[in-house]
Write a protein that holds these residues in place. Sequence first.
Motif, mmCIF file in Angstrom:
data_model
loop_
_atom_site.group_PDB
_atom_site.id
_atom_site.type_symbol
_atom_site.label_atom_id
_atom_site.label_comp_id
_atom_site.label_asym_id
_atom_site.label_seq_id
_atom_site.Cartn_x
_atom_site.Cartn_y
_atom_site.Cartn_z
ATOM 1 N N VAL A 78 0.832 -1.204 0.000
ATOM 2 C CA VAL A 78 0.000 0.000 0.000
ATOM 3 C C VAL A 78 0.872 1.262 0.000
ATOM 4 O O VAL A 78 0.557 2.245 -0.682
ATOM 5 N N ASN A 79 1.971 1.234 0.734
ATOM 6 C CA ASN A 79 2.881 2.381 0.744
ATOM 7 C C ASN A 79 3.416 2.681 -0.649
ATOM 8 O O ASN A 79 3.446 3.843 -1.089
ATOM 9 N N PHE A 80 3.845 1.636 -1.349
ATOM 10 C CA PHE A 80 4.314 1.836 -2.726
ATOM 11 C C PHE A 80 3.177 2.348 -3.601
ATOM 12 O O PHE A 80 3.362 3.248 -4.425
ATOM 13 N N GLY A 81 1.990 1.764 -3.444
ATOM 14 C CA GLY A 81 0.852 2.206 -4.232
ATOM 15 C C GLY A 81 0.518 3.665 -4.013
ATOM 16 O O GLY A 81 0.243 4.402 -4.965
ATOM 17 N N CYS A 82 0.564 4.094 -2.769
ATOM 18 C CA CYS A 82 0.253 5.499 -2.448
ATOM 19 C C CYS A 82 1.261 6.449 -3.089
ATOM 20 O O CYS A 82 0.885 7.519 -3.593
ATOM 21 N N GLU A 83 2.525 6.070 -3.067
ATOM 22 C CA GLU A 83 3.553 6.910 -3.685
ATOM 23 C C GLU A 83 3.362 6.977 -5.199
ATOM 24 O O GLU A 83 3.515 8.035 -5.817
ATOM 25 N N ILE A 84 3.025 5.837 -5.795
ATOM 26 C CA ILE A 84 2.794 5.796 -7.236
ATOM 27 C C ILE A 84 1.602 6.679 -7.612
ATOM 28 O O ILE A 84 1.625 7.379 -8.633
ATOM 29 N N LEU A 85 0.568 6.684 -6.779
ATOM 30 C CA LEU A 85 -0.628 7.477 -7.067
ATOM 31 C C LEU A 85 -0.390 8.978 -6.977
ATOM 32 O O LEU A 85 -1.207 9.775 -7.453
ATOM 33 N N LYS A 86 0.731 9.366 -6.378
ATOM 34 C CA LYS A 86 1.106 10.783 -6.382
ATOM 35 C C LYS A 86 1.638 11.196 -7.750
ATOM 36 O O LYS A 86 1.706 12.382 -8.059
ATOM 37 N N ILE A 87 1.999 10.196 -8.553
ATOM 38 C CA ILE A 87 2.619 10.451 -9.862
ATOM 39 C C ILE A 87 1.643 10.236 -11.008
ATOM 40 O O ILE A 87 1.576 11.039 -11.935
ATOM 41 N N VAL A 88 0.893 9.129 -10.963
ATOM 42 C CA VAL A 88 -0.032 8.817 -12.066
ATOM 43 C C VAL A 88 -1.413 9.391 -11.756
ATOM 44 O O VAL A 88 -1.839 9.400 -10.601
ATOM 45 N N PRO A 89 -2.116 9.862 -12.781
ATOM 46 C CA PRO A 89 -3.454 10.433 -12.555
ATOM 47 C C PRO A 89 -4.551 9.382 -12.392
ATOM 48 O O PRO A 89 -5.642 9.691 -11.925
ATOM 49 N N GLY A 90 -4.253 8.148 -12.800
ATOM 50 C CA GLY A 90 -5.272 7.104 -12.788
ATOM 51 C C GLY A 90 -5.194 6.162 -11.613
ATOM 52 O O GLY A 90 -5.278 6.582 -10.455
ATOM 53 N N ARG A 91 -4.977 4.877 -11.911
ATOM 54 C CA ARG A 91 -5.052 3.842 -10.890
ATOM 55 C C ARG A 91 -3.733 3.081 -10.746
ATOM 56 O O ARG A 91 -2.922 3.043 -11.665
ATOM 57 N N VAL A 92 -3.595 2.436 -9.599
ATOM 58 C CA VAL A 92 -2.476 1.530 -9.363
ATOM 59 C C VAL A 92 -3.035 0.138 -9.092
ATOM 60 O O VAL A 92 -4.095 -0.006 -8.466
#
Length: 321
Positions: A78-92
Amino acid sequence: MSVLDQIKQFTTIVADSGDFETIAEYKPQDATTNPSLILAASQKPQYAKLIDNAIEYAKSKCSKPEEQADWAMDKLLVNFGCEILKIVPGRVSTEVDARLSFDKDATIEKAKRLIKMYADEGVDKKRVLIKIASTWEGIQAAHVLEQEHQIHCNLTLLFGFPQAVACAEAGVTLISPFVGRILDWHKKASGKDFQGAEDPGVISVSNIYNYYKQNGYKTIVMGASFRNTGEIEELAGCDFLTISPALLAKLKEDKKKLERKLSPEKANAKKMEKVSYFKNEKAFRWEMNQDAMATEKLSEGIRNFAADGNKLHKVLQEKLA
């Protein structure tokens, strides 16, 4: 325009990486992760803080070492997912433990737990795809998650047509057919090399895309696991394509003219027989059994993801100790 920019005109590009520092460069819509990608990324020193946070979180949840490691594992994803969602506008996409691939109920509970953990971080479940292996049990679990809990699912490790049909009938949000791994199997089995439109992985995904469009299924087809840019170019027009940073770089550098290969209009040019598997377990298992490639690659994929998950689990156990 680069080949990457041309593909983006009719296909949604997804970054296949757990290394969010490299994701931003290619401006993908979404990102996908899996245990192997997270294991690789977690070994980089710049991500140590995400592991430390997961360890502290796990200690706050329970005192039993084995349960702590499970909590730490989920929190790290979830931590990695949250960081990725700061970058991509869509979904992880965040993957359920591969060891649960044949347990419908445990898969449902794990998915709900991951979504709750995202919610605790302020992330709406609409921005998360729960990634589940395309076993019979996984597809049934995804149906429950989609219909009863409005949790969107990405059915992964998909190699056979029956898997794709059952997923569409189950109403899952997205499937990830593995192009490169299909090619790997056929190269090894036949001793031949395959290029362009003759690539068995390309043929498989094209057939799935065409079948979905002919029958009006809303499930997104996302080609995955590419071995070269030629496979990607042959699937230009597919709904989504999830691509590694290395291949994204090659597509970004290439300036040749690209032809769209897949489209709803082309899909309707040649009608395919409609079949059904979601409510027929015997037929599903029989058709999978008859497809040696799909059966072997599904099993191998689950084993490999479970092995990398276990390695990550062990790292977290050592840190907890």
